[in-house]
Design an enzyme around this catalytic site. Structure first.
Site, PDB file in Angstrom:
ATOM      1  CG  HIS A   1      -5.850   2.374   6.905  1.00 50.26           C
ATOM      2  ND1 HIS A   1      -5.992   1.077   6.460  1.00 50.26           N
ATOM      3  CD2 HIS A   1      -7.041   2.697   7.481  1.00 50.26           C
ATOM      4  CE1 HIS A   1      -7.207   0.642   6.756  1.00 50.26           C
ATOM      5  NE2 HIS A   1      -7.859   1.607   7.370  1.00 50.26           N
TER       6      HIS A   1
ATOM      7  NE  ARG B   1      -1.627   1.796   3.626  1.00 48.09           N
ATOM      8  CZ  ARG B   1      -1.381   1.589   4.908  1.00 48.09           C
ATOM      9  NH1 ARG B   1      -1.934   0.605   5.551  1.00 48.09           N
ATOM     10  NH2 ARG B   1      -0.565   2.391   5.585  1.00 48.09           N
TER      11      ARG B   1
ATOM     12  CE1 TYR C   1       1.545   2.253   8.716  1.00 47.16           C
ATOM     13  CE2 TYR C   1       0.511   3.972  10.035  1.00 47.16           C
ATOM     14  CZ  TYR C   1       0.537   3.192   8.892  1.00 47.16           C
ATOM     15  OH  TYR C   1      -0.412   3.355   7.927  1.00 47.16           O
TER      16      TYR C   1
HETATM   17  C1  LIG Z   1     -14.321  -6.313  12.580  1.00 44.56           C
HETATM   18  C2  LIG Z   1     -13.471  -5.092  12.432  1.00 44.56           C
HETATM   19  N1  LIG Z   1     -12.470  -4.867  13.302  1.00 44.56           N
HETATM   20  C3  LIG Z   1     -11.689  -3.758  13.195  1.00 44.56           C
HETATM   21  C4  LIG Z   1     -11.920  -2.853  12.178  1.00 44.56           C
HETATM   22  C5  LIG Z   1     -11.052  -1.603  12.053  1.00 44.56           C
HETATM   23  N2  LIG Z   1     -10.178  -1.704  10.867  1.00 44.56           N
HETATM   24  C6  LIG Z   1     -10.513  -1.102   9.708  1.00 44.56           C
HETATM   25  S1  LIG Z   1      -9.400  -1.379   8.497  1.00 44.56           S
HETATM   26  C7  LIG Z   1      -8.426  -2.325   9.512  1.00 44.56           C
HETATM   27  C8  LIG Z   1      -7.160  -2.925   9.006  1.00 44.56           C
HETATM   28  C9  LIG Z   1      -7.389  -4.003   8.005  1.00 44.56           C
HETATM   29  O1  LIG Z   1      -6.188  -4.369   7.398  1.00 44.56           O
HETATM   30  P1  LIG Z   1      -6.111  -5.357   6.181  1.00 44.56           P
HETATM   31  O2  LIG Z   1      -7.064  -6.478   6.356  1.00 44.56           O
HETATM   32  O3  LIG Z   1      -4.690  -5.708   5.990  1.00 44.56           O
HETATM   33  O4  LIG Z   1      -6.658  -4.505   4.939  1.00 44.56           O
HETATM   34  P2  LIG Z   1      -6.057  -3.169   4.274  1.00 44.56           P
HETATM   35  O5  LIG Z   1      -6.707  -2.014   4.989  1.00 44.56           O
HETATM   36  O6  LIG Z   1      -4.595  -3.183   4.437  1.00 44.56           O
HETATM   37  O7  LIG Z   1      -6.489  -3.219   2.862  1.00 44.56           O
HETATM   38  C10 LIG Z   1      -8.975  -2.381  10.808  1.00 44.56           C
HETATM   39  C11 LIG Z   1      -8.377  -3.083  11.942  1.00 44.56           C
HETATM   40  C12 LIG Z   1     -12.995  -3.112  11.287  1.00 44.56           C
HETATM   41  N3  LIG Z   1     -13.268  -2.307  10.269  1.00 44.56           N
HETATM   42  N4  LIG Z   1     -13.736  -4.233  11.426  1.00 44.56           N
END
Ligand SMILES: Cc1ncc(C[n+]2csc(CCOP(=O)(O)OP(=O)(O)O)c2C)c(N)n1
Ligand SMILES: [Mg+2]
Length: 401
Positions: free
Chosen positions: A297, A293, A306
């Site tokens: 985020h 990425r 980070y």
């Molecule tokens: C059930 C749940 N827990 C926590 C979150 C908060 N949250 C949103 S995005 C994220 C990170 C997800 O990372 P990843 O699966 O690697 O996807 P990326 O954002 O890198 O595409 C988190 C913890 C959420 N949206 N849903």
């Protein structure tokens, strides 16, 4: 740069008993080895790659034949337009036109390659990160951004475009995809469900429940993990001890593969095979793409807290758009004229998006209460009445002023 993240499998500790069992004195006569139950399930030890990071081709492979040139030119076009869309959407957050935008810059090969591997009649289950994939699928970009604008609905009609709303609760789409795919197969249709998921979300229960259900009931789902190495600020090394996320398939009896997610040709080739596997009635398939990425985020995140700039710069050298462009030019199937035409098309796409997103949308706050329940609860009716009264009072005040 070294290869994408692949951890070594830890060595198994040998116990004294195991040594005794294996000693020549006590060894039994050789019998035929039992078949390996993981045969055909494990991914290649190294991610599949068909192009080097500099765009030069690697030797052709029988297991992943290169997609036809026309498909690769279309892949290039949609990646360029997708990237321009992504830059525009990020700019729209700064102008207050979007509430939030999770960029997928750097993940173009995954976003576009995956949707090109499925048919219009298949179903796609995206996360919040997949706006680019949805525009590459041909969905109106304003409709794609409606949710991120802060509206209560997803903008498009999911049944019409056979694409579920972008999912924010992590991994829930994995269960939806399994159910949809099972239902379609049950009714005798050969629909495939493509479920996107991030590296972090593979730690969620819904990922495991979805893939297990799909495996047991042979539901035609392709689970596509974009391992972009971060879950917000959590790096992959703190997320999992698995040798690679693709290895999560074997425990469920699901064949898996890993691919260089910044190699557009390899992504399309691997996804094409995974989709064919599912469509042929063999059950689900898991693909992990190693990518990165490039942006924070979302626009609300400060990634410099980070990760350091050197890491980001190293991934800049593996840019998927440049990689494909270099390859297609060297093959003589892309020239300056086509590159300029595609760039112009991308600019026009962004300009139209800007104009349309700058129009003030007409929203009716009372519509918030629609579609919550088939029969609204007394509380909901009361709240609706409260909002209606407040809106009427505000209108009266405006009239008096
Ligand atoms: C059930 C749940 N827990 C926590 C979150 C908060 N949250 C949103 S995005 C994220 C990170 C997800 O990372 P990843 O699966 O690697 O996807 P990326 O954002 O890198 O595409 C988190 C913890 C959420 N949206 N849903
Ligand atoms: Mg991630």
């Amino acid at each position: 740069m070294g290869p994408p993240h692949v951890q070594e499998v830890p060595a198994v500790t040998t116990t004294p008993q195991a040594v005794r069992r294996a000693s020549p004195r006590t060894r039994r006569p050789a019998t035929q080895a039992a078949p390996d139950p993981s045969a055909g399930l494990l991914p290649h030890a190294e991610p599949v790659r068909l192009l080097n990071p500099d765009g030069t081709p690697l030797p052709a492979r029988k297991d992943y034949p290169e997609p036809p040139v026309e498909a690769l030119r279309e892949l290039y076009r949609r990646m360029v337009v997708g990237r321009r869309f992504d830059v525009q959407a990020t700019a729209l957050t700064k102008q207050g036109r979007l509430a939030v935008y999770p960029s997928s810059r750097g993940q173009e090969a995954c976003q576009v390659g995956a949707v090109l591997a499925v048919r219009d009649t298949d179903w796609v289950f995206p996360t919040y990160r997949e706006s680019m994939a949805l525009v590459a699928r041909g969905i109106d970009p304003v409709e794609v951004l409606t949710l991120l604008r802060g509206d209560w609905h997803c903008g498009y009609d999911p049944t019409q475009v056979r694409t579920a709303p972008q999912c924010t609760p992590l991994a829930t789409q994995c269960v939806h995809a399994a159910g949809l795919a099972y239902g379609e197969a049950y009714q005798g249709r050969d629909t495939v469900a493509l479920a996107f998921i991030g590296d972090g979300a593979t730690s969620e229960g819904d990922f495991h429940e979805g893939i297990n259900f799909a495996a047991v009931f042979k539901a035609p789902v392709v689970y596509f993990v974009q391992n972009n190495r971060y879950a917000i600020s959590v790096p992959l090394s703190r997320q999992t001890a698995a040798p690679s996320l693709a290895y999560k398939g074997v425990g469920y009896g699901v064949p898996s593969e890993q691919v260089d997610g910044n190699d557009p040709v390899a992504v399309l080739a691997v996804l094409t095979r995974a989709v064919a596997h599912a469509r042929a009635g063999n059950g689900p398939f898991l693909v992990e793409a190693h990518t990165y990425r490039m942006e924070p985020h979302t626009n609300a995140d400060d990634a410099s807290r980070y990760r350091d700039g050197a890491e980001v710069d190293a991934w800049r050298d593996r840019d998927p758009v440049t990689r494909l462009e270099t390859y297609l030019r060297a093959r003589g199937v892309l020239d300056d004229a086509v590159v300029a035409e595609v760039a112009e098309q991308a600019e026009a796409y962004a300009a139209e998006l800007r104009t349309r997103m700058n129009e003030q949308p007409t929203v009716d706050p009372l519509s918030l209460f629609d579609h919550v329940y088939a029969e609204p609860t007394p509380q909901l009716i009361e709240q609706r009445e409260q909002v209606r009264a407040e809106l009427a009072a505000a209108r009266d005040e405006e009239g008096d002023a």
